[in-house]
Scaffold this motif. Structure first.
Motif, mmCIF file in Angstrom:
data_model
loop_
_atom_site.group_PDB
_atom_site.id
_atom_site.type_symbol
_atom_site.label_atom_id
_atom_site.label_comp_id
_atom_site.label_asym_id
_atom_site.label_seq_id
_atom_site.Cartn_x
_atom_site.Cartn_y
_atom_site.Cartn_z
ATOM 1 N N ASP A 76 0.835 -1.205 0.000
ATOM 2 C CA ASP A 76 0.000 0.000 0.000
ATOM 3 C C ASP A 76 0.869 1.254 0.000
ATOM 4 O OD1 ASP A 76 -2.338 -1.481 0.008
ATOM 5 O OD2 ASP A 76 -2.554 -1.413 2.186
ATOM 6 N N TYR A 77 1.931 1.240 0.779
ATOM 7 C CA TYR A 77 2.838 2.385 0.825
ATOM 8 C C TYR A 77 3.501 2.600 -0.531
ATOM 9 C CZ TYR A 77 6.729 5.383 2.172
ATOM 10 O OH TYR A 77 7.632 6.418 2.248
ATOM 11 N N LEU A 78 3.972 1.516 -1.157
ATOM 12 C CA LEU A 78 4.626 1.625 -2.457
ATOM 13 C C LEU A 78 3.653 2.101 -3.541
ATOM 14 C CD1 LEU A 78 6.876 -1.559 -2.286
ATOM 15 C CD2 LEU A 78 7.616 0.836 -2.136
ATOM 16 N N LYS A 79 2.405 1.704 -3.457
ATOM 17 C CA LYS A 79 1.393 2.190 -4.416
ATOM 18 C C LYS A 79 1.224 3.705 -4.277
ATOM 19 C CE LYS A 79 -1.246 -2.091 -4.605
ATOM 20 N NZ LYS A 79 -2.476 -2.787 -4.170
ATOM 21 N N GLY A 80 1.238 4.191 -3.047
ATOM 22 C CA GLY A 80 1.137 5.628 -2.819
ATOM 23 C C GLY A 80 2.358 6.366 -3.362
ATOM 24 N N LEU A 81 3.541 5.770 -3.163
ATOM 25 C CA LEU A 81 4.764 6.383 -3.695
ATOM 26 C C LEU A 81 4.732 6.456 -5.219
ATOM 27 C CD1 LEU A 81 7.703 4.866 -1.582
ATOM 28 C CD2 LEU A 81 6.609 7.089 -1.337
ATOM 29 N N ALA A 82 4.137 5.446 -5.836
ATOM 30 C CA ALA A 82 4.066 5.426 -7.300
ATOM 31 C C ALA A 82 3.247 6.605 -7.830
ATOM 32 C CB ALA A 82 3.467 4.103 -7.777
ATOM 33 N N LYS A 83 2.293 7.059 -7.052
ATOM 34 C CA LYS A 83 1.442 8.177 -7.485
ATOM 35 C C LYS A 83 2.115 9.529 -7.267
ATOM 36 C CE LYS A 83 -2.849 5.766 -6.489
ATOM 37 N NZ LYS A 83 -4.005 5.684 -5.607
ATOM 38 N N THR A 84 2.791 9.702 -6.151
ATOM 39 C CA THR A 84 3.301 11.035 -5.806
ATOM 40 C C THR A 84 4.820 11.127 -5.896
ATOM 41 O OG1 THR A 84 3.254 10.422 -3.465
ATOM 42 C CG2 THR A 84 1.344 11.603 -4.329
ATOM 43 N N PHE A 85 5.521 10.340 -5.105
ATOM 44 C CA PHE A 85 6.988 10.378 -5.044
ATOM 45 C C PHE A 85 7.587 10.185 -6.435
ATOM 46 C CE2 PHE A 85 11.098 8.233 -4.107
ATOM 47 C CZ PHE A 85 11.665 9.153 -3.232
ATOM 48 N N SER A 112 0.899 16.437 -6.780
ATOM 49 C CA SER A 112 0.267 15.984 -5.537
ATOM 50 C C SER A 112 -0.851 16.883 -5.042
ATOM 51 C CB SER A 112 1.332 15.855 -4.440
ATOM 52 O OG SER A 112 2.330 14.944 -4.840
ATOM 53 N N GLY A 113 -1.114 17.983 -5.729
ATOM 54 C CA GLY A 113 -2.211 18.858 -5.332
ATOM 55 C C GLY A 113 -1.750 20.001 -4.441
ATOM 56 N N ASN A 114 -2.723 20.777 -3.994
ATOM 57 C CA ASN A 114 -2.421 21.934 -3.140
ATOM 58 C C ASN A 114 -1.927 21.473 -1.764
ATOM 59 O OD1 ASN A 114 -4.651 21.453 -1.394
ATOM 60 N ND2 ASN A 114 -6.012 22.497 -2.838
ATOM 61 N N LEU A 115 -1.585 22.418 -0.914
ATOM 62 C CA LEU A 115 -1.017 22.072 0.397
ATOM 63 C C LEU A 115 -1.960 21.221 1.243
ATOM 64 C CD1 LEU A 115 0.870 25.348 1.392
ATOM 65 C CD2 LEU A 115 1.840 23.154 0.703
ATOM 66 N N ASP A 116 -3.253 21.498 1.189
ATOM 67 C CA ASP A 116 -4.204 20.687 1.957
ATOM 68 C C ASP A 116 -4.240 19.250 1.457
ATOM 69 O OD1 ASP A 116 -4.901 22.775 3.640
ATOM 70 O OD2 ASP A 116 -6.564 23.443 2.360
ATOM 71 N N GLU A 117 -4.194 19.060 0.148
ATOM 72 C CA GLU A 117 -4.185 17.704 -0.419
ATOM 73 C C GLU A 117 -2.868 16.994 -0.080
ATOM 74 O OE1 GLU A 117 -6.908 18.235 -4.417
ATOM 75 O OE2 GLU A 117 -4.938 19.231 -4.357
ATOM 76 N N GLN A 118 -1.771 17.717 -0.121
ATOM 77 C CA GLN A 118 -0.479 17.122 0.242
ATOM 78 C C GLN A 118 -0.463 16.718 1.719
ATOM 79 O OE1 GLN A 118 2.954 19.484 -1.045
ATOM 80 N NE2 GLN A 118 1.749 20.256 -2.759
ATOM 81 N N ARG A 119 -1.032 17.563 2.552
ATOM 82 C CA ARG A 119 -1.102 17.279 3.983
ATOM 83 C C ARG A 119 -1.955 16.034 4.243
ATOM 84 N NH1 ARG A 119 -2.583 22.054 5.394
ATOM 85 N NH2 ARG A 119 -0.479 22.875 5.414
ATOM 86 N N LYS A 143 -2.257 10.259 5.798
ATOM 87 C CA LYS A 143 -2.622 8.862 5.516
ATOM 88 C C LYS A 143 -1.392 7.953 5.585
ATOM 89 C CE LYS A 143 -6.455 10.035 2.481
ATOM 90 N NZ LYS A 143 -6.902 10.098 1.076
ATOM 91 N N ARG A 144 -0.255 8.478 5.173
ATOM 92 C CA ARG A 144 0.961 7.656 5.164
ATOM 93 C C ARG A 144 1.425 7.297 6.570
ATOM 94 N NH1 ARG A 144 4.238 10.517 0.280
ATOM 95 N NH2 ARG A 144 3.145 9.448 -1.391
ATOM 96 N N VAL A 145 1.038 8.068 7.558
ATOM 97 C CA VAL A 145 1.413 7.763 8.947
ATOM 98 C C VAL A 145 0.878 6.391 9.340
ATOM 99 C CG1 VAL A 145 1.047 8.464 11.346
ATOM 100 C CG2 VAL A 145 1.618 10.177 9.625
ATOM 101 N N ASP A 146 -0.264 5.996 8.781
ATOM 102 C CA ASP A 146 -0.848 4.689 9.079
ATOM 103 C C ASP A 146 -0.108 3.549 8.376
ATOM 104 O OD1 ASP A 146 -2.824 5.900 10.629
ATOM 105 O OD2 ASP A 146 -4.209 6.079 8.931
ATOM 106 N N LEU A 147 0.745 3.894 7.401
ATOM 107 C CA LEU A 147 1.402 2.870 6.598
ATOM 108 C C LEU A 147 2.872 2.675 6.940
ATOM 109 C CD1 LEU A 147 -0.003 3.924 3.086
ATOM 110 C CD2 LEU A 147 -0.942 2.234 4.682
#
Length: 147
Positions: free
Chosen positions: A49-58, A116-123, A128-132
């Motif tokens: 799940d973490y790597l999927k998130g990285l694929a979108k933003t990082f 990744s979007g505006n500051l609120d979206e980035q935040r 969410k990543r804290v849970d991962l």
């Protein structure tokens, strides 16, 4: 007047000698690029799940930074943790040198907003990543080549 000329010539000679000496390093290596390294410990069962998130933003942000020549390259290393307190993912970003990091945020913030979007979206994404995962630490290291 003669003392002034001798003093000026001596000072010039000293400066030239100092420059010559400092240009010849006795270090057993040559300096290379700089790496920003982040050590990540994913929570049990959350690695994919973490790597999927990285694929979108990082990945998207760093691909654009690479395209704009802000970074040289990036790598993600995945492996088993050696202990329960160890990292299992290394995020590595390569820059040409330390100077390439100067004012980097001014150049990367627009890329982050685009990907990744505006500051609120980035935040929200960061929250969410804290849970991962847990960030165990960051390092800035220089690559060297032994002589």
């Amino acid at each position: 007047m003669r003392k002034y000329i001798i003093l000026a010539a001596s000072a010039a000679l000293l400066i030239a000698w100092t420059g010559l000496c400092s240009a010849q390093s006795d270090a057993p290596y040559t300096e290379g690029p700089v790496w920003q390294i982040t050590m990540v410990k994913t929570k049990r069962g959350m690695g994919d799940d973490y790597l999927k998130g990285l694929a979108k933003t990082f990945k998207g942000e760093l691909d654009e930074q690479k395209k704009q020549n802000l970074i040289l390259d990036y790598k993600i290393l995945l492996g088993d943790a050696a202990t329960p307190q160890d990292f299992d993912i290394l995020l590595m970003v390569e820059s040409k040198d330390m100077a390439a990091l100067d004012n980097l945020r001014e150049k990367t913030d627009p890329i982050s907003r685009k990907i990744s979007g505006n500051l609120d979206e980035q935040r929200a994404t960061a929250t969410k990543r804290v849970d991962l995962r847990e960030i165990l630490g960051d390092k800035l290291m220089r690559e060297i080549t032994l002589k």
